[in-house]
Design an enzyme around this catalytic site. Structure first.
Site, mmCIF file in Angstrom:
data_model
loop_
_atom_site.group_PDB
_atom_site.id
_atom_site.type_symbol
_atom_site.label_atom_id
_atom_site.label_comp_id
_atom_site.label_asym_id
_atom_site.label_seq_id
_atom_site.Cartn_x
_atom_site.Cartn_y
_atom_site.Cartn_z
ATOM 1 C CG HIS A 110 -0.361 -0.827 2.240
ATOM 2 N ND1 HIS A 110 -0.137 -1.635 3.056
ATOM 3 C CD2 HIS A 110 -0.264 0.874 3.663
ATOM 4 C CE1 HIS A 110 0.594 -1.549 3.889
ATOM 5 N NE2 HIS A 110 0.831 0.403 4.145
ATOM 6 C CG HIS A 112 0.775 4.836 4.639
ATOM 7 N ND1 HIS A 112 -0.117 5.422 5.094
ATOM 8 C CD2 HIS A 112 0.946 4.062 4.159
ATOM 9 C CE1 HIS A 112 0.222 3.988 6.012
ATOM 10 N NE2 HIS A 112 1.319 3.546 5.167
HETATM 11 P P1 AMP Z 1 2.006 0.349 7.402
HETATM 12 O O1 AMP Z 1 2.624 0.518 8.772
HETATM 13 O O2 AMP Z 1 2.375 0.956 6.003
HETATM 14 O O3 AMP Z 1 1.481 -1.155 7.463
HETATM 15 O O4 AMP Z 1 0.092 0.898 7.216
HETATM 16 C C1 AMP Z 1 -0.695 0.600 7.746
HETATM 17 C C2 AMP Z 1 -2.305 1.135 7.657
HETATM 18 O O5 AMP Z 1 -3.052 0.454 7.195
HETATM 19 C C3 AMP Z 1 -1.735 2.223 9.057
HETATM 20 O O6 AMP Z 1 -2.051 3.716 8.636
HETATM 21 C C4 AMP Z 1 -3.010 1.890 9.851
HETATM 22 O O7 AMP Z 1 -4.178 3.027 9.747
HETATM 23 C C5 AMP Z 1 -3.841 1.644 8.440
HETATM 24 N N1 AMP Z 1 -5.332 0.361 8.157
HETATM 25 C C6 AMP Z 1 -5.573 -1.040 8.772
HETATM 26 N N2 AMP Z 1 -6.186 -0.738 8.358
HETATM 27 C C7 AMP Z 1 -7.376 -0.147 7.841
HETATM 28 C C8 AMP Z 1 -8.360 -0.596 7.920
HETATM 29 N N3 AMP Z 1 -9.594 -1.407 7.736
HETATM 30 N N4 AMP Z 1 -9.050 0.254 6.849
HETATM 31 C C9 AMP Z 1 -8.089 1.062 6.627
HETATM 32 N N5 AMP Z 1 -6.883 1.856 6.939
HETATM 33 C C10 AMP Z 1 -6.441 0.625 7.845
#
Ligand code: AMP
Length: 124
Positions: A110, A112
């Site tokens: 993903h 951001h």
């Molecule tokens: P990372 O640390 O780059 O893996 O970021 C994962 C991101 O996913 C974090 O910013 C979380 O807040 C976000 N996240 C986790 N679960 C969900 C969800 N169900 N819907 C939207 N964002 C999510």
């Protein structure tokens, strides 16, 4: 807990469930290559996640193994989402966390997309 970016793809990860429509998301954009939705815990006025439609653990996995059309489509989708939020003129930030030192928590690639205010130093 940060993930090991070398692990095989886990079909049970939360973004795989979102892509399959098994759990909801606040969708902002979708095409054949990518889905974008609001982060559940936003760290900026605009904090959107863009995920490719394919089983790729991380940027490492995606850049090495995804087909060219998906890579191109995903990159274009990220730009489209930024334009959709009118972020080109004020500017914005893209971030992809990879593996342990990157602090990656969800084992599906993903990007951001942060914007809507000056974002401060690149790293805290
Ligand atoms: P990372 O640390 O780059 O893996 O970021 C994962 C991101 O996913 C974090 O910013 C979380 O807040 C976000 N996240 C986790 N679960 C969900 C969800 N169900 N819907 C939207 N964002 C999510």
């Amino acid at each position: 807990m940060p993930i090991d970016a070398r692990l095989p793809y886990d079909e049970a990860n939360i973004f795989a469930k979102i892509l399959r429509g098994e759990i909801p998301c606040k969708k902002v954009y979708e095409d054949d290559f990518a889905l974008a939705f609001h982060d559940i815990a936003p760290k900026a006025p605009i904090h959107v996640l863009v995920v490719p439609k394919g089983p790729y653990v991380s940027w490492d996995d995606f850049s090495a193994n995804a087909p060219d059309a998906l890579i191109a489509g995903f990159i274009r989708a990220v730009g489209t989402v930024a334009r959709q939020f009118d972020l080109v003129e004020p500017g914005y930030r893209l971030l992809a966390n990879i593996g342990h030192d990157g602090g990656q928590e969800v084992p599906h690639l993903h990007v951001h997309l942060f914007g809507g205010a000056p974002l401060g130093p690149m790293l805290a």
